[in-house]
Design a protein around this motif. Structure first.
Motif, PDB file in Angstrom:
ATOM      1  N   ARG A 148       8.116  -7.094  27.514  1.00  0.00           N
ATOM      2  CA  ARG A 148       7.163  -6.368  28.355  1.00  0.00           C
ATOM      3  C   ARG A 148       7.850  -5.622  29.500  1.00  0.00           C
ATOM      4  NH1 ARG A 148       3.762 -10.279  30.976  1.00  0.00           N
ATOM      5  NH2 ARG A 148       2.740  -8.447  31.851  1.00  0.00           N
ATOM      6  N   LYS A 149       9.151  -5.533  29.468  1.00  0.00           N
ATOM      7  CA  LYS A 149       9.897  -4.836  30.518  1.00  0.00           C
ATOM      8  C   LYS A 149      10.376  -3.478  30.009  1.00  0.00           C
ATOM      9  CE  LYS A 149      11.589  -9.066  32.746  1.00  0.00           C
ATOM     10  NZ  LYS A 149      12.808  -9.824  33.155  1.00  0.00           N
ATOM     11  N   SER A 150       9.953  -2.429  30.687  1.00  0.00           N
ATOM     12  CA  SER A 150      10.390  -1.071  30.363  1.00  0.00           C
ATOM     13  C   SER A 150      11.370  -0.616  31.437  1.00  0.00           C
ATOM     14  CB  SER A 150       9.191  -0.118  30.310  1.00  0.00           C
ATOM     15  OG  SER A 150       9.613   1.222  30.155  1.00  0.00           O
ATOM     16  N   HIS A 151      12.610  -0.368  31.032  1.00  0.00           N
ATOM     17  CA  HIS A 151      13.646   0.091  31.951  1.00  0.00           C
ATOM     18  C   HIS A 151      13.736   1.603  31.864  1.00  0.00           C
ATOM     19  CE1 HIS A 151      15.260  -4.041  32.583  1.00  0.00           C
ATOM     20  NE2 HIS A 151      14.814  -4.211  31.343  1.00  0.00           N
ATOM     21  N   VAL A 152      13.688   2.262  33.011  1.00  0.00           N
ATOM     22  CA  VAL A 152      13.600   3.718  33.032  1.00  0.00           C
ATOM     23  C   VAL A 152      14.642   4.306  33.974  1.00  0.00           C
ATOM     24  CG1 VAL A 152      11.128   3.655  32.504  1.00  0.00           C
ATOM     25  CG2 VAL A 152      11.882   3.696  34.895  1.00  0.00           C
ATOM     26  N   GLU A 153      14.901   5.587  33.796  1.00  0.00           N
ATOM     27  CA  GLU A 153      15.775   6.297  34.712  1.00  0.00           C
ATOM     28  C   GLU A 153      15.238   7.698  34.938  1.00  0.00           C
ATOM     29  OE1 GLU A 153      19.663   6.359  32.988  1.00  0.00           O
ATOM     30  OE2 GLU A 153      19.214   8.040  31.647  1.00  0.00           O
ATOM     31  N   LEU A 154      15.637   8.287  36.055  1.00  0.00           N
ATOM     32  CA  LEU A 154      15.138   9.602  36.440  1.00  0.00           C
ATOM     33  C   LEU A 154      16.213  10.328  37.234  1.00  0.00           C
ATOM     34  CD1 LEU A 154      11.668  10.541  37.865  1.00  0.00           C
ATOM     35  CD2 LEU A 154      13.705  11.077  39.200  1.00  0.00           C
ATOM     36  N   ALA A 155      16.261  11.637  37.060  1.00  0.00           N
ATOM     37  CA  ALA A 155      17.182  12.479  37.825  1.00  0.00           C
ATOM     38  C   ALA A 155      16.430  13.694  38.340  1.00  0.00           C
ATOM     39  CB  ALA A 155      18.364  12.913  36.964  1.00  0.00           C
ATOM     40  N   VAL A 156      16.814  14.138  39.539  1.00  0.00           N
ATOM     41  CA  VAL A 156      16.233  15.328  40.150  1.00  0.00           C
ATOM     42  C   VAL A 156      17.342  16.349  40.346  1.00  0.00           C
ATOM     43  CG1 VAL A 156      14.956  16.267  42.117  1.00  0.00           C
ATOM     44  CG2 VAL A 156      14.533  13.915  41.374  1.00  0.00           C
ATOM     45  N   ARG A 157      17.112  17.559  39.851  1.00  0.00           N
ATOM     46  CA  ARG A 157      18.081  18.648  39.997  1.00  0.00           C
ATOM     47  C   ARG A 157      17.392  19.890  40.544  1.00  0.00           C
ATOM     48  NH1 ARG A 157      19.721  15.876  35.405  1.00  0.00           N
ATOM     49  NH2 ARG A 157      21.955  15.354  35.333  1.00  0.00           N
ATOM     50  N   ALA A 158      18.160  20.746  41.192  1.00  0.00           N
ATOM     51  CA  ALA A 158      17.619  22.022  41.649  1.00  0.00           C
ATOM     52  C   ALA A 158      17.115  22.817  40.452  1.00  0.00           C
ATOM     53  CB  ALA A 158      18.689  22.803  42.402  1.00  0.00           C
ATOM     54  N   GLY A 159      16.061  23.579  40.647  1.00  0.00           N
ATOM     55  CA  GLY A 159      15.455  24.300  39.540  1.00  0.00           C
ATOM     56  C   GLY A 159      16.375  25.313  38.896  1.00  0.00           C
ATOM     57  N   ASN A 160      17.316  25.846  39.663  1.00  0.00           N
ATOM     58  CA  ASN A 160      18.231  26.851  39.112  1.00  0.00           C
ATOM     59  C   ASN A 160      19.586  26.265  38.738  1.00  0.00           C
ATOM     60  OD1 ASN A 160      19.195  26.300  41.645  1.00  0.00           O
ATOM     61  ND2 ASN A 160      19.188  28.423  42.382  1.00  0.00           N
ATOM     62  N   ALA A 161      19.700  24.933  38.738  1.00  0.00           N
ATOM     63  CA  ALA A 161      20.976  24.286  38.429  1.00  0.00           C
ATOM     64  C   ALA A 161      21.181  24.204  36.916  1.00  0.00           C
ATOM     65  CB  ALA A 161      21.030  22.892  39.032  1.00  0.00           C
TER      66      ALA A 161
END
Length: 234
Positions: free
Chosen positions: A197-210
């Motif tokens: 029942r454990k969902s491990h997640v990841e996320l990244a944020v980048r500039a829109g023009n990168a």
């Protein structure tokens, strides 16, 4: 699992690729009004005016709020919000995903939200986000709390795209660079593994023009605890 619930609408006034879980007959009108209020909020933060204009804004806001409060009883959030994850169709790849129009942080009909375009991207979620002046902290940079709020919201939509109901249990964020005001940034989220029942997640944020291989401004890792259909039923 319980009775079958109505499936999500996959179209609305805003386009045929919108997966809107809870349709609103006033979606377009409420979104337009909220957009005008967001513009007002950003202008109010960024600009200065005379006392008479401030008094007019104060009077108008108070009177309008009183009219809204008198027009209806408060509308509660739907009680079947989690249960529908196990009976609704998953959003199609590339479609815009929205639970309800005035969702916190990302709903276009919420005047305190950011400007967000949230879409299923393969087995993940990609959101294009713009932060206005109301979210500025250090000069030219978005307040870290606002950045984090959208991280959690995007990950919540990842659960919708995966077709599971889950609560945020842990969220770790590395702020590697400042997120700019008034410029689009891209949030990319995905599930990296599941343990029961454990969902491990990841996320990244980048500039829109990168470029796609650019180092992220923000990296996040999280743990979501899944609530199963059987648990919801009991």
């Amino acid at each position: 699992m319980g009775p079958t619930l109505p499936h999500s609408d996959t179209s609305s006034d805003s386009g045929d690729d919108l997966h809107l879980i809870y349709p609103d007959p006033q979606f377009a009108e409420r979104s337009a009004a909220a957009g005008a209020l967001r513009r007002l909020a950003h202008a109010f933060v960024r600009h200065r005016t005379d006392p008479e204009t401030l008094a007019e804004i104060t009077a108008w806001a108070d009177v309008t709020a009183e009219r809204l409060e008198a027009a209806s009883e408060p509308v509660p959030r739907p009680q079947d919000y989690f249960a529908r994850r196990y009976v609704d169709l998953r959003p199609s790849d590339g479609s815009e995903v929205m639970a309800f129009g005035d969702r916190a942080f990302s709903g276009p009909a919420n005047p305190t939200a950011m400007e967000v375009d949230m879409r299923r991207h393969g087995e993940g979620v990609r959101a294009t986000v713009s932060f206005g002046a109301a979210f500025e902290s250090a000069p030219g940079r978005v307040h870290g709390g606002a950045v984090c709020a959208v991280v959690d919201d995007v990950l919540g939509y990842l659960m919708i795209c995966l077709g599971i109901a889950a609560y945020t249990a842990r969220l770790e964020i590395d702020y590697r660079g400042g997120v700019p005001i008034d410029e689009p940034v891209i949030y990319d989220a995905r599930e990296i593994r599941r343990d029961g029942r454990k969902s491990h997640v990841e996320l990244a944020v980048r500039a829109g023009n990168a470029p796609p291989d650019a180092l992220p401004l923000i990296e996040a890792a999280g743990l979501f605890v899944i609530v199963t259909a059987d648990q919801l039923g009991s």
